[in-house]
Every structure is written in C-alpha cells, then in structure tokens.
Scaffold this motif. Structure first.
Motif, PDB file in Angstrom:
ATOM      1  N   GLN A 100       0.678  -1.241  -0.028  1.00 29.39           N
ATOM      2  CA  GLN A 100       0.108  -0.014   0.026  1.00 29.39           C
ATOM      3  C   GLN A 100       0.794   1.219  -0.051  1.00 29.39           C
ATOM      4  N   THR A 138      -1.625  -4.675   0.223  1.00 31.53           N
ATOM      5  CA  THR A 138      -3.152  -4.382   0.253  1.00 31.53           C
ATOM      6  C   THR A 138      -3.778  -5.737  -0.670  1.00 31.53           C
ATOM      7  N   MET A 139      -5.080  -5.369  -0.996  1.00 26.51           N
ATOM      8  CA  MET A 139      -5.823  -6.137  -1.679  1.00 26.51           C
ATOM      9  C   MET A 139      -6.180  -7.373  -0.894  1.00 26.51           C
ATOM     10  N   ASP A 172      -6.855  -0.686  -7.164  1.00 21.49           N
ATOM     11  CA  ASP A 172      -5.769  -1.078  -6.349  1.00 21.49           C
ATOM     12  C   ASP A 172      -4.726  -1.500  -7.561  1.00 21.49           C
ATOM     13  N   GLY A 215      -7.659  -2.835   1.234  1.00 26.35           N
ATOM     14  CA  GLY A 215      -7.565  -2.312  -0.192  1.00 26.35           C
ATOM     15  C   GLY A 215      -9.249  -1.738  -0.850  1.00 26.35           C
TER      16      GLY A 215
END
Length: 328
Positions: free
Chosen positions: A32, A50-51, A97, A230
């Motif tokens: 991120q 992230t995600m 993202d 995310g």
C-alpha cells in the motif's frame, strides 16, 4: 442452523486464505502507498500488503455455496444477486488497487471513472431486483412503520444515489487499521438478525458469511495491521452494506446503522467545502473524521473500539426501527 454453519465456513476459509494470501502479496510487492499529507506516523505502514479483501470475498463465496446451496436449489437467488452486486464493486476496487500498485501512488482510477462504473452497477442491480420481484418502490420509514410509495423512476434515482454514496462512505471509513472491518461486523450481524426475523434465510446465510469472513480478516487487519483490505475489500463491503438493505427493502435503515459511514463522508465534504469557502482554512485537523480524532491524540485501537461500539448500539436501535416492516 445454516447461519452458524455459514459463519464458521466463512471464518475458516478467510483465516486459512490469510495464511496463503499475505505471503503471496508480499512476494508480488503489492504494498500500500500511504498518503503523504496524512499523519506522519502512518508512513511506517508503507508497503503493507493490500488487496487483502480477497480473503473475505473468497470466504463469503464459499459459504454461500456450502450453506446456501439448498436455497439455490429451491430457486432463491436473492443472496447470490447481492453477493454478485458487491463483487462488481470489488472488481472496480481491484482495478483501482492495480492502478495504484502499477503507478506506485495512492491514486488509481479517476473519480469520474469510479463514479460511472459504480452508477452502472447500482442501476443494473436495481433493475435486476425489480425484475425478479425482490424490490418494491415503497420506501419504508423506520420507527414510523409506514411505507411511502414512489414512482419507479424516482425510486431508481434514489437507489442509485444511496448505493454509490454508501459504497464510497465505507471506502472512506477504511482509513486506519481494522476500522472498516470492526464497524461492518455489527452491521453484518444486524442484517443476519433482521433476515432471520423476517424469515429470509437466504439473506441470513449471506449476512452470517459476511460477519464470519470479517471476523477472520480482523485477525490480520487489527492494529498493527499485517494486511489492508484495499479498495478491493472496502468497495465490496460497501456493496454488501447497501445491497442487503435494498434486498430486505429497508434502505432508510442505512443512515441509522451506518451512522459512522455517514459521519466519515460528511466530514470529508465539510472539509472540502469549508476549505474552498475560506480559501485555505480547515474545519477539521484532517478529514475524514477518524484522522481528525487521531491527530487529536486518539489511538487507532481507541478509534476501533469506540466506532465499533457506537455502531453496535445503533444496530440494536435499527432493529427496533424495522422489526415491524413485515407482518409477523
């Protein structure tokens, strides 16, 4: 009960998925990017994977198949439609993202691109739910126990506004470790309780899966977070929050149970308007409001506990407001 099984399946799948997904995201360097104008101590989070929302999205899908299979065989697709609606928003978030990771910045899709994609998803969902007979243009008012009939065109404009607004409000809430997760768990439990109360076992299964998936995700997302959901996760959650409200035909309950979401987006709007009107002055130390409180000395853990606790109380209040929506 199927709700309990749904919660357990989603919790188990998400917990296991986290063990596999987080190392994979690290290897892929899916870290991120942190806002440069945010609190300075947030810069230590730079590079956190992230995600992570993929883990609870996968878990909810698995729970629907395991616990909701009988509902699907019986021809009840309401919970599947809501999940797919939220999944569309999750895909929009994933694209966002990917763009951020590709450009190594905190900006992905443009605001116009996200708005148009979200608006299209909202309109498509409203048309589908109307066509399947799951949605009426009668706007139920909590506590007053009255339903106001609206022309379909007016209702669709209202629905699109609420859906897009809710999704982005949930997205704004995901600004510190565990906050969006902790606030949405009571909301998921509210929908599970209301669905069971109304005899909507399909939506109760979906809501229980949402609660279970988020509870497991919180293991990794609580401060200090090992992974962020995310936009993939936060936009999906926004889709679930508003999708379930419309599927239950109680959209006006969203400002009650989701008052924290509303406060987050309103604080952002106030900040922008005030900044422009006063030519550079700020109403809050920083927007949205969780950053204002954080810069005033609140810890991330305190914010998590207070905001989640407030939401739990509001969800209990919201249940009292809609419990007589349908004749028992």
């Amino acid at each position: 009960m199927t709700y309990i099984l749904s919660f357990i399946v989603a919790f188990g799948v998400a917990a296991i998925a986290g063990q596999l997904l987080i190392p994979l995201l690290r290897r892929l360097k899916a870290g991120q990017a942190i806002r440069e104008d945010g609190p300075t101590w947030h810069m230590s989070k730079q590079g956190t994977p992230t995600m992570g929302g993929l883990m609870f999205i996968l878990a909810i899908g698995a729970a629907i198949l395991v616990s909701g299979w009988e509902e699907l065989k019986a021809g009840s697709y309401n919970h599947l439609y809501v999940f797919l609606f939220a999944l569309v928003f999750g895909v929009i978030g994933m694209i966002d993202d990917f763009q951020k990771l590709r450009h190594h910045a905190n900006e992905g899709l443009t605001a116009a691109q996200k708005f148009l994609l979200q608006l299209a998803a909202a309109i498509a969902f409203t048309v589908l739910m109307r066509g399947e007979g799951y949605l009426t243009p009668n706007l139920f008012v909590p506590f007053l126990n009255v339903a106001i009939p609206l022309p379909w065109v007016v209702y669709m404009v209202f629905a699109a506004f609420v859906m897009v607004g809710t999704v982005n409000a949930v997205n704004l809430t995901d600004g510190i470790d565990g906050l969006a997760t902790g606030v949405t768990i009571p909301v998921a439990l509210f929908y599970m309780t209301v669905s069971a109360w109304f005899g909507r076992s399909d939506l109760a299964i979906l809501s229980a899966a949402l609660a279970g998936g988020l509870a497991a995700f919180l293991i990794y997302n609580f401060h200090p977070a090992k992974v962020f959901m995310g936009d993939t996760g936060s936009l999906f959650l926004g889709g679930m929050v508003c999708g379930l409200a419309f599927a239950l035909d109680i959209p006006l309950v969203i400002p009650i149970i989701g008052l924290i979401y509303v406060a987050e987006v309103l604080s952002d709007i106030i900040q922008v308007v005030y900044f422009k009107k006063t030519r550079g002055k700020r109403f809050f130390r920083m927007a949205p409001i969780h950053h204002h409180l954080e810069m005033g000395g609140w810890s991330e853990t305190k914010l998590f506990c207070v905001f989640s606790g407030i939401t739990l109380v509001l969800c209990c209040l919201g249940f009292l407001g809609v419990m007589y929506r349908y004749p028992m």
